[in-house]
Scaffold this motif. Structure first.
Motif, PDB file in Angstrom:
ATOM      1  N   ALA A  90       0.817  -1.217   0.000  1.00  0.00           N
ATOM      2  CA  ALA A  90       0.000   0.000   0.000  1.00  0.00           C
ATOM      3  C   ALA A  90       0.850   1.267   0.000  1.00  0.00           C
ATOM      4  O   ALA A  90       0.460   2.281  -0.576  1.00  0.00           O
ATOM      5  CB  ALA A  90      -0.941  -0.002   1.202  1.00  0.00           C
ATOM      6  N   LYS A  91       2.012   1.204   0.641  1.00  0.00           N
ATOM      7  CA  LYS A  91       2.891   2.377   0.738  1.00  0.00           C
ATOM      8  C   LYS A  91       3.873   2.498  -0.417  1.00  0.00           C
ATOM      9  O   LYS A  91       4.617   3.475  -0.488  1.00  0.00           O
ATOM     10  CB  LYS A  91       3.697   2.312   2.043  1.00  0.00           C
ATOM     11  CG  LYS A  91       2.869   2.458   3.287  1.00  0.00           C
ATOM     12  CD  LYS A  91       3.762   2.315   4.507  1.00  0.00           C
ATOM     13  CE  LYS A  91       2.946   2.295   5.782  1.00  0.00           C
ATOM     14  NZ  LYS A  91       3.793   2.040   6.948  1.00  0.00           N
ATOM     15  N   GLY A  92       3.930   1.501  -1.309  1.00  0.00           N
ATOM     16  CA  GLY A  92       4.914   1.532  -2.380  1.00  0.00           C
ATOM     17  C   GLY A  92       6.271   1.022  -1.937  1.00  0.00           C
ATOM     18  O   GLY A  92       7.265   1.187  -2.633  1.00  0.00           O
ATOM     19  N   ARG A  93       6.321   0.380  -0.788  1.00  0.00           N
ATOM     20  CA  ARG A  93       7.566  -0.193  -0.266  1.00  0.00           C
ATOM     21  C   ARG A  93       7.860  -1.542  -0.910  1.00  0.00           C
ATOM     22  O   ARG A  93       8.973  -2.023  -0.920  1.00  0.00           O
ATOM     23  CB  ARG A  93       7.448  -0.351   1.261  1.00  0.00           C
ATOM     24  CG  ARG A  93       8.617  -1.034   1.930  1.00  0.00           C
ATOM     25  CD  ARG A  93       9.834  -0.123   1.829  1.00  0.00           C
ATOM     26  NE  ARG A  93      11.049  -0.714   2.332  1.00  0.00           N
ATOM     27  CZ  ARG A  93      12.000  -1.247   1.557  1.00  0.00           C
ATOM     28  NH1 ARG A  93      11.850  -1.325   0.269  1.00  0.00           N
ATOM     29  NH2 ARG A  93      13.111  -1.697   2.083  1.00  0.00           N
ATOM     30  N   ALA A  94       6.800  -2.160  -1.459  1.00  0.00           N
ATOM     31  CA  ALA A  94       6.926  -3.453  -2.134  1.00  0.00           C
ATOM     32  C   ALA A  94       5.986  -3.454  -3.335  1.00  0.00           C
ATOM     33  O   ALA A  94       4.980  -2.748  -3.347  1.00  0.00           O
ATOM     34  CB  ALA A  94       6.583  -4.596  -1.178  1.00  0.00           C
ATOM     35  N   ILE A  95       6.330  -4.244  -4.320  1.00  0.00           N
ATOM     36  CA  ILE A  95       5.510  -4.363  -5.534  1.00  0.00           C
ATOM     37  C   ILE A  95       4.529  -5.508  -5.339  1.00  0.00           C
ATOM     38  O   ILE A  95       4.930  -6.664  -5.205  1.00  0.00           O
ATOM     39  CB  ILE A  95       6.383  -4.638  -6.771  1.00  0.00           C
ATOM     40  CG1 ILE A  95       7.368  -3.497  -6.997  1.00  0.00           C
ATOM     41  CG2 ILE A  95       5.499  -4.860  -8.006  1.00  0.00           C
ATOM     42  CD1 ILE A  95       8.420  -3.796  -8.053  1.00  0.00           C
ATOM     43  N   LYS A 121      12.318   4.660  -2.800  1.00  0.00           N
ATOM     44  CA  LYS A 121      12.763   5.854  -3.525  1.00  0.00           C
ATOM     45  C   LYS A 121      12.141   5.893  -4.918  1.00  0.00           C
ATOM     46  O   LYS A 121      11.726   6.952  -5.399  1.00  0.00           O
ATOM     47  CB  LYS A 121      14.291   5.869  -3.641  1.00  0.00           C
ATOM     48  CG  LYS A 121      14.997   5.969  -2.306  1.00  0.00           C
ATOM     49  CD  LYS A 121      16.495   5.834  -2.469  1.00  0.00           C
ATOM     50  CE  LYS A 121      17.172   5.805  -1.108  1.00  0.00           C
ATOM     51  NZ  LYS A 121      18.599   5.564  -1.207  1.00  0.00           N
ATOM     52  N   LEU A 122      12.079   4.752  -5.557  1.00  0.00           N
ATOM     53  CA  LEU A 122      11.501   4.653  -6.893  1.00  0.00           C
ATOM     54  C   LEU A 122      10.014   4.984  -6.874  1.00  0.00           C
ATOM     55  O   LEU A 122       9.522   5.754  -7.702  1.00  0.00           O
ATOM     56  CB  LEU A 122      11.728   3.243  -7.429  1.00  0.00           C
ATOM     57  CG  LEU A 122      11.275   2.969  -8.843  1.00  0.00           C
ATOM     58  CD1 LEU A 122      12.054   3.811  -9.824  1.00  0.00           C
ATOM     59  CD2 LEU A 122      11.442   1.501  -9.165  1.00  0.00           C
ATOM     60  N   SER A 123       9.298   4.443  -5.909  1.00  0.00           N
ATOM     61  CA  SER A 123       7.869   4.715  -5.764  1.00  0.00           C
ATOM     62  C   SER A 123       7.617   6.207  -5.547  1.00  0.00           C
ATOM     63  O   SER A 123       6.733   6.801  -6.175  1.00  0.00           O
ATOM     64  CB  SER A 123       7.307   3.902  -4.598  1.00  0.00           C
ATOM     65  OG  SER A 123       5.946   4.186  -4.398  1.00  0.00           O
ATOM     66  N   THR A 128       3.869   6.957  -7.460  1.00  0.00           N
ATOM     67  CA  THR A 128       2.846   5.917  -7.430  1.00  0.00           C
ATOM     68  C   THR A 128       3.293   4.744  -6.574  1.00  0.00           C
ATOM     69  O   THR A 128       4.485   4.458  -6.472  1.00  0.00           O
ATOM     70  CB  THR A 128       2.498   5.406  -8.847  1.00  0.00           C
ATOM     71  OG1 THR A 128       1.403   4.496  -8.756  1.00  0.00           O
ATOM     72  CG2 THR A 128       3.673   4.722  -9.520  1.00  0.00           C
ATOM     73  N   ALA A 129       2.308   4.091  -5.972  1.00  0.00           N
ATOM     74  CA  ALA A 129       2.549   2.853  -5.242  1.00  0.00           C
ATOM     75  C   ALA A 129       1.913   1.686  -5.992  1.00  0.00           C
ATOM     76  O   ALA A 129       1.969   0.550  -5.531  1.00  0.00           O
ATOM     77  CB  ALA A 129       1.963   2.956  -3.832  1.00  0.00           C
ATOM     78  N   GLU A 130       1.322   1.962  -7.145  1.00  0.00           N
ATOM     79  CA  GLU A 130       0.605   0.947  -7.913  1.00  0.00           C
ATOM     80  C   GLU A 130       1.596  -0.068  -8.483  1.00  0.00           C
ATOM     81  O   GLU A 130       2.526   0.273  -9.202  1.00  0.00           O
ATOM     82  CB  GLU A 130      -0.198   1.621  -9.030  1.00  0.00           C
ATOM     83  CG  GLU A 130      -1.381   0.810  -9.513  1.00  0.00           C
ATOM     84  CD  GLU A 130      -0.993  -0.317 -10.451  1.00  0.00           C
ATOM     85  OE1 GLU A 130      -1.496  -1.432 -10.261  1.00  0.00           O
ATOM     86  OE2 GLU A 130      -0.176  -0.084 -11.346  1.00  0.00           O
ATOM     87  N   GLY A 131       1.392  -1.329  -8.142  1.00  0.00           N
ATOM     88  CA  GLY A 131       2.328  -2.392  -8.478  1.00  0.00           C
ATOM     89  C   GLY A 131       2.601  -2.576  -9.955  1.00  0.00           C
ATOM     90  O   GLY A 131       3.749  -2.746 -10.374  1.00  0.00           O
ATOM     91  N   TRP A 132       1.552  -2.534 -10.775  1.00  0.00           N
ATOM     92  CA  TRP A 132       1.756  -2.734 -12.212  1.00  0.00           C
ATOM     93  C   TRP A 132       2.573  -1.592 -12.810  1.00  0.00           C
ATOM     94  O   TRP A 132       3.400  -1.805 -13.692  1.00  0.00           O
ATOM     95  CB  TRP A 132       0.422  -2.898 -12.944  1.00  0.00           C
ATOM     96  CG  TRP A 132      -0.204  -4.236 -12.700  1.00  0.00           C
ATOM     97  CD1 TRP A 132      -1.277  -4.500 -11.892  1.00  0.00           C
ATOM     98  CD2 TRP A 132       0.214  -5.489 -13.240  1.00  0.00           C
ATOM     99  NE1 TRP A 132      -1.543  -5.852 -11.907  1.00  0.00           N
ATOM    100  CE2 TRP A 132      -0.655  -6.483 -12.726  1.00  0.00           C
ATOM    101  CE3 TRP A 132       1.236  -5.877 -14.108  1.00  0.00           C
ATOM    102  CZ2 TRP A 132      -0.530  -7.833 -13.062  1.00  0.00           C
ATOM    103  CZ3 TRP A 132       1.353  -7.229 -14.443  1.00  0.00           C
ATOM    104  CH2 TRP A 132       0.479  -8.181 -13.920  1.00  0.00           C
ATOM    105  N   ALA A 133       2.367  -0.384 -12.324  1.00  0.00           N
ATOM    106  CA  ALA A 133       3.135   0.761 -12.826  1.00  0.00           C
ATOM    107  C   ALA A 133       4.606   0.628 -12.431  1.00  0.00           C
ATOM    108  O   ALA A 133       5.506   0.872 -13.251  1.00  0.00           O
ATOM    109  CB  ALA A 133       2.559   2.071 -12.278  1.00  0.00           C
TER     110      ALA A 133
END
Length: 171
Positions: A90-95, A121-123, A128-133
């Motif tokens: 949810a936080k963009g810490r993991a895909i 850093k990338l997120s 975005t935190a969206e996994g597909w993106a």
């Protein structure tokens, strides 16, 4: 408002003159529109359905790839809980990649130390935190990286360069 001059058969007819108060010459600005202007073309519904179907098939294929793991498997891999994994997603810490059924699938390689350090850093850089993106960015060859993927560049120690590229793309 009228014509700005006599009609010229070799030119489009001026339909109206638009005067802007900020111009010093009241006749300096005019917009033209041909009388036979057609509305923009639209993609046929059948083509849109085909594109969406192909996208769904590609996503399902990626979700089933050998490097994909469940959130339970990820939690076991990094010795935490599924709840923590979901919070990281949810936080963009993991895909975490959404799928048609409940839950997420996750690329195992993201837990490698070099990629793991880059993900937050990338997120943030991409906004975005969206996994597909995130996955699409990481797995698509990039001209700014001489045609290698951002993931490969990160694994080769070029995290700062990848983050700068992501900041540019996120804006």
């Amino acid at each position: 408002m009228g014509l700005t001059g006599p009609p010229d058969p070799g030119r489009l007819e001026m339909k109206e003159t638009i005067q802007h108060p900020s111009t010093t010459n009241p006749r300096a600005s005019a917009k033209t529109r041909p009388s036979n202007l057609q509305p923009p073309s639209y993609v046929p519904a059948a083509e849109v359905r085909s594109l969406l179907a192909n996208s769904l098939a590609a996503r399902q294929q990626r979700l089933g790839a050998a490097d994909m793991i469940s959130t339970d498997e990820a939690a076991q891999l990094v010795q935490t809980t599924r709840v923590t994994i979901n919070a990281w997603i949810a936080k963009g810490r993991a895909i975490g990649l959404t799928q048609t059924k409940r839950g997420f699938r996750m690329p195992r390689w993201q837990f490698e130390p070099s990629v793991w350090a880059a993900l937050p850093k990338l997120s943030a850089a991409l906004g975005t935190a969206e996994g597909w993106a995130l996955l699409s960015f990481l797995e698509s060859p990039h001209g700014g990286l001489n045609g290698i993927t951002p993931r490969q560049a990160i694994e080769q120690g070029q995290m700062d360069k990848v983050i700068r590229i992501a900041e540019h793309e996120g804006n």
